[in-house]
Design a protein around this motif. Structure first.
Motif, PDB file in Angstrom:
ATOM      1  N   GLY A  84      14.069  14.548   9.890  1.00 17.42           N
ATOM      2  CA  GLY A  84      15.170  13.628  10.157  1.00 17.42           C
ATOM      3  C   GLY A  84      14.955  12.224   9.638  1.00 17.42           C
ATOM      4  O   GLY A  84      15.542  11.267  10.145  1.00 17.42           O
ATOM      5  N   ILE A  85      14.114  12.073   8.619  1.00 17.24           N
ATOM      6  CA  ILE A  85      13.865  10.760   8.038  1.00 17.24           C
ATOM      7  C   ILE A  85      14.947  10.480   6.993  1.00 17.24           C
ATOM      8  O   ILE A  85      15.219  11.307   6.126  1.00 17.24           O
ATOM      9  CB  ILE A  85      12.467  10.700   7.396  1.00 17.24           C
ATOM     10  CG1 ILE A  85      11.398  10.919   8.476  1.00 17.24           C
ATOM     11  CG2 ILE A  85      12.234   9.365   6.692  1.00 17.24           C
ATOM     12  CD1 ILE A  85       9.990  10.962   7.940  1.00 17.24           C
ATOM     13  N   SER A  86      15.550   9.317   7.056  1.00 14.11           N
ATOM     14  CA  SER A  86      16.682   9.000   6.188  1.00 14.11           C
ATOM     15  C   SER A  86      16.233   8.715   4.760  1.00 14.11           C
ATOM     16  O   SER A  86      15.055   8.472   4.480  1.00 14.11           O
ATOM     17  CB  SER A  86      17.426   7.775   6.725  1.00 14.11           C
ATOM     18  OG  SER A  86      16.636   6.602   6.562  1.00 14.11           O
ATOM     19  N   ASN A  87      17.210   8.717   3.852  1.00 15.79           N
ATOM     20  CA  ASN A  87      16.937   8.446   2.448  1.00 15.79           C
ATOM     21  C   ASN A  87      16.347   7.049   2.265  1.00 15.79           C
ATOM     22  O   ASN A  87      15.412   6.850   1.478  1.00 15.79           O
ATOM     23  CB  ASN A  87      18.234   8.585   1.649  1.00 15.79           C
ATOM     24  CG  ASN A  87      17.994   8.763   0.165  1.00 15.79           C
ATOM     25  OD1 ASN A  87      17.074   9.465  -0.231  1.00 15.79           O
ATOM     26  ND2 ASN A  87      18.806   8.129  -0.657  1.00 15.79           N
ATOM     27  N   ALA A 125       6.876  11.189  -1.846  1.00 17.28           N
ATOM     28  CA  ALA A 125       8.020  11.188  -0.930  1.00 17.28           C
ATOM     29  C   ALA A 125       9.179  11.975  -1.518  1.00 17.28           C
ATOM     30  O   ALA A 125       9.876  12.716  -0.806  1.00 17.28           O
ATOM     31  CB  ALA A 125       8.450   9.758  -0.614  1.00 17.28           C
ATOM     32  N   ARG A 126       9.379  11.834  -2.819  1.00 17.36           N
ATOM     33  CA  ARG A 126      10.463  12.577  -3.463  1.00 17.36           C
ATOM     34  C   ARG A 126      10.146  14.070  -3.502  1.00 17.36           C
ATOM     35  O   ARG A 126      11.033  14.911  -3.332  1.00 17.36           O
ATOM     36  CB  ARG A 126      10.689  12.056  -4.885  1.00 17.36           C
ATOM     37  CG  ARG A 126      11.900  12.707  -5.545  1.00 17.36           C
ATOM     38  CD  ARG A 126      12.074  12.251  -6.977  1.00 17.36           C
ATOM     39  NE  ARG A 126      13.032  13.115  -7.670  1.00 17.36           N
ATOM     40  CZ  ARG A 126      13.079  13.284  -8.977  1.00 17.36           C
ATOM     41  NH1 ARG A 126      12.213  12.668  -9.749  1.00 17.36           N
ATOM     42  NH2 ARG A 126      13.972  14.081  -9.522  1.00 17.36           N
ATOM     43  N   LEU A 183      13.255  16.950   0.778  1.00 15.94           N
ATOM     44  CA  LEU A 183      14.107  17.883   1.515  1.00 15.94           C
ATOM     45  C   LEU A 183      13.546  18.159   2.903  1.00 15.94           C
ATOM     46  O   LEU A 183      14.287  18.229   3.887  1.00 15.94           O
ATOM     47  CB  LEU A 183      14.258  19.190   0.736  1.00 15.94           C
ATOM     48  CG  LEU A 183      15.099  19.118  -0.544  1.00 15.94           C
ATOM     49  CD1 LEU A 183      15.157  20.485  -1.210  1.00 15.94           C
ATOM     50  CD2 LEU A 183      16.505  18.614  -0.253  1.00 15.94           C
ATOM     51  N   SER A 184      12.235  18.305   2.993  1.00 15.76           N
ATOM     52  CA  SER A 184      11.614  18.513   4.298  1.00 15.76           C
ATOM     53  C   SER A 184      11.676  17.256   5.153  1.00 15.76           C
ATOM     54  O   SER A 184      11.909  17.320   6.362  1.00 15.76           O
ATOM     55  CB  SER A 184      10.155  18.942   4.126  1.00 15.76           C
ATOM     56  OG  SER A 184      10.074  20.231   3.563  1.00 15.76           O
ATOM     57  N   LEU A 185      11.479  16.102   4.512  1.00 18.34           N
ATOM     58  CA  LEU A 185      11.533  14.838   5.250  1.00 18.34           C
ATOM     59  C   LEU A 185      12.921  14.615   5.831  1.00 18.34           C
ATOM     60  O   LEU A 185      13.075  14.215   6.983  1.00 18.34           O
ATOM     61  CB  LEU A 185      11.156  13.672   4.329  1.00 18.34           C
ATOM     62  CG  LEU A 185       9.698  13.612   3.876  1.00 18.34           C
ATOM     63  CD1 LEU A 185       9.520  12.538   2.815  1.00 18.34           C
ATOM     64  CD2 LEU A 185       8.786  13.313   5.057  1.00 18.34           C
ATOM     65  N   PHE A 186      13.947  14.871   5.015  1.00 19.64           N
ATOM     66  CA  PHE A 186      15.321  14.700   5.488  1.00 19.64           C
ATOM     67  C   PHE A 186      15.650  15.705   6.581  1.00 19.64           C
ATOM     68  O   PHE A 186      16.140  15.354   7.662  1.00 19.64           O
ATOM     69  CB  PHE A 186      16.320  14.921   4.346  1.00 19.64           C
ATOM     70  CG  PHE A 186      16.276  13.900   3.253  1.00 19.64           C
ATOM     71  CD1 PHE A 186      15.693  12.659   3.458  1.00 19.64           C
ATOM     72  CD2 PHE A 186      16.825  14.169   2.017  1.00 19.64           C
ATOM     73  CE1 PHE A 186      15.650  11.718   2.447  1.00 19.64           C
ATOM     74  CE2 PHE A 186      16.789  13.235   0.998  1.00 19.64           C
ATOM     75  CZ  PHE A 186      16.204  12.007   1.212  1.00 19.64           C
ATOM     76  N   THR A 187      15.379  16.975   6.296  1.00 23.79           N
ATOM     77  CA  THR A 187      15.940  18.059   7.096  1.00 23.79           C
ATOM     78  C   THR A 187      15.139  18.380   8.342  1.00 23.79           C
ATOM     79  O   THR A 187      15.685  18.467   9.436  1.00 23.79           O
ATOM     80  CB  THR A 187      16.064  19.335   6.227  1.00 23.79           C
ATOM     81  OG1 THR A 187      16.612  18.987   4.963  1.00 23.79           O
ATOM     82  CG2 THR A 187      16.962  20.353   6.901  1.00 23.79           C
ATOM     83  N   SER A 188      13.822  18.553   8.194  1.00 23.85           N
ATOM     84  CA  SER A 188      13.034  18.962   9.355  1.00 23.85           C
ATOM     85  C   SER A 188      12.552  17.781  10.188  1.00 23.85           C
ATOM     86  O   SER A 188      12.385  17.892  11.397  1.00 23.85           O
ATOM     87  CB  SER A 188      11.836  19.811   8.916  1.00 23.85           C
ATOM     88  OG  SER A 188      10.993  19.075   8.057  1.00 23.85           O
ATOM     89  N   VAL A 239      12.759   7.057   3.335  1.00 23.29           N
ATOM     90  CA  VAL A 239      11.919   7.720   2.335  1.00 23.29           C
ATOM     91  C   VAL A 239      11.590   6.762   1.202  1.00 23.29           C
ATOM     92  O   VAL A 239      10.452   6.705   0.725  1.00 23.29           O
ATOM     93  CB  VAL A 239      12.611   8.992   1.794  1.00 23.29           C
ATOM     94  CG1 VAL A 239      11.869   9.529   0.571  1.00 23.29           C
ATOM     95  CG2 VAL A 239      12.664  10.062   2.867  1.00 23.29           C
ATOM     96  N   ARG A 240      12.586   5.995   0.760  1.00 24.21           N
ATOM     97  CA  ARG A 240      12.336   5.013  -0.306  1.00 24.21           C
ATOM     98  C   ARG A 240      11.277   3.998   0.139  1.00 24.21           C
ATOM     99  O   ARG A 240      10.410   3.603  -0.643  1.00 24.21           O
ATOM    100  CB  ARG A 240      13.631   4.282  -0.658  1.00 24.21           C
ATOM    101  CG  ARG A 240      14.640   5.133  -1.427  1.00 24.21           C
ATOM    102  CD  ARG A 240      15.686   4.235  -2.077  1.00 24.21           C
ATOM    103  NE  ARG A 240      16.737   5.012  -2.697  1.00 24.21           N
ATOM    104  CZ  ARG A 240      17.918   5.256  -2.131  1.00 24.21           C
ATOM    105  NH1 ARG A 240      18.199   4.786  -0.920  1.00 24.21           N
ATOM    106  NH2 ARG A 240      18.835   5.972  -2.759  1.00 24.21           N
ATOM    107  N   GLY A 241      11.366   3.572   1.403  1.00 25.47           N
ATOM    108  CA  GLY A 241      10.381   2.629   1.922  1.00 25.47           C
ATOM    109  C   GLY A 241       8.989   3.230   1.977  1.00 25.47           C
ATOM    110  O   GLY A 241       8.002   2.585   1.608  1.00 25.47           O
TER     111      GLY A 241
END
Length: 266
Positions: free
Chosen positions: A155-158, A143-144, A148-153, A161-163
């Motif tokens: 729209g998954i929040s930080n 996930a880490r 950047l792709s998860l957040f930006t493209s 992502v931790r979950g």
């Protein structure tokens, strides 16, 4: 919602990872993708955009995990439209090539099953071939790697992502307070796990979780495989706390143990 608020919402610490104009262009492309009428086209465009996020960011391209490039903290060479166009073209080329190849085998059917491999929602004995490249045993934070792709493209929040990180096979987000009941079918690995625990308890716990997950995956794949079908793991070995761990041998023995417990046709 203003552009600054939108940036903050979709990208954690956006001012560190992107030039303002780069992120604004990414958000413009995202909004254009959403307006496409065809969901398949949306998926193709999202995939193409996701592939370039790290490239146009300020992250160091030499690092697997997103890290700021201290030698070049601002990526002045980033050209989002150019990178996206190339990515989109390449994605379409690959899909077209695959589509043409599939036409050569009219009697063969393939289906994308978007499930957790530890619990596959397919009936028994329905698959001819399984080829999979699972995560490695050295507990990478996938996930880490892709954050950047998860957040930006996507729209998954930080926080999301931790979950997700905790649910991945091969995660290192393990508490030393966790406990796992090692299955009898995995007892052949107990000596290595105990040895690793003496050096690094958390790494040992991560390995135990990984092995339990991989055993579940192996069982599920064996369950859905047809009699006479083929099951292939593409995997490499690992080094854990300076000790060699033969993932390939472990998976082979897992498979043998699954077959010992499986119905006669497997």
């Amino acid at each position: 919602m203003g552009i600054s608020s939108l940036k903050s919402k979709v990208v954690f610490n956006h001012h560190i990872w992107f030039r303002d104009d780069v992120l604004a262009t990414i958000l413009h492309i995202k909004s254009s993708i959403v307006n496409l009428n065809d969901t398949d086209l949306q998926d193709i465009a999202k995939l193409s955009l996701s592939r370039i996020i790290k490239e146009v960011s300020n992250a160091d391209p030499r690092d697997l995990m997103p890290e700021i490039n201290h030698e070049k903290p601002i990526n002045n060479d980033a050209d989002v439209f150019k990178s996206f166009s190339k990515s989109l073209e390449k994605t379409i080329e690959k899909i077209s090539a695959f589509t043409e190849r599939v036409k050569e085998y009219p009697d063969v059917n393939a289906k994308i099953v978007g499930n957790d491999a530890r619990k596959i929602t397919l009936k028994e004995n329905c698959v001819d071939l399984i080829v999979t490249s699972p995560p490695y045993a050295y507990a990478m934070d996938y996930a880490r790697i892709h954050k950047l792709s998860l957040f930006t493209s996507l729209g998954i929040s930080n926080d999301e992502v931790r979950g997700l990180s905790k649910e991945y096979v091969g995660t290192d987000r393990i508490s030393v307070k966790d406990s796992f009941e090692f299955l009898p079918e995995l007892e052949f690995l107990q000596e290595f796990v105990d040895k690793l625990a003496a050096q690094n308890k958390k790494r040992s716990m991560s390995l135990q979780k990984y092995l339990m997950d991989m055993y579940s995956i192996t069982k599920e794949c064996a369950r859905v495989l047809k009699p006479g079908g083929h099951f292939v793991y593409v995997i490499g070995n690992s080094t854990l706390a300076k000790s060699h761990f033969s993932t390939s041998e472990a998976l082979q023995k897992m498979g043998a143990n699954v077959l010992l417990c499986a119905p006669p046709h497997l």
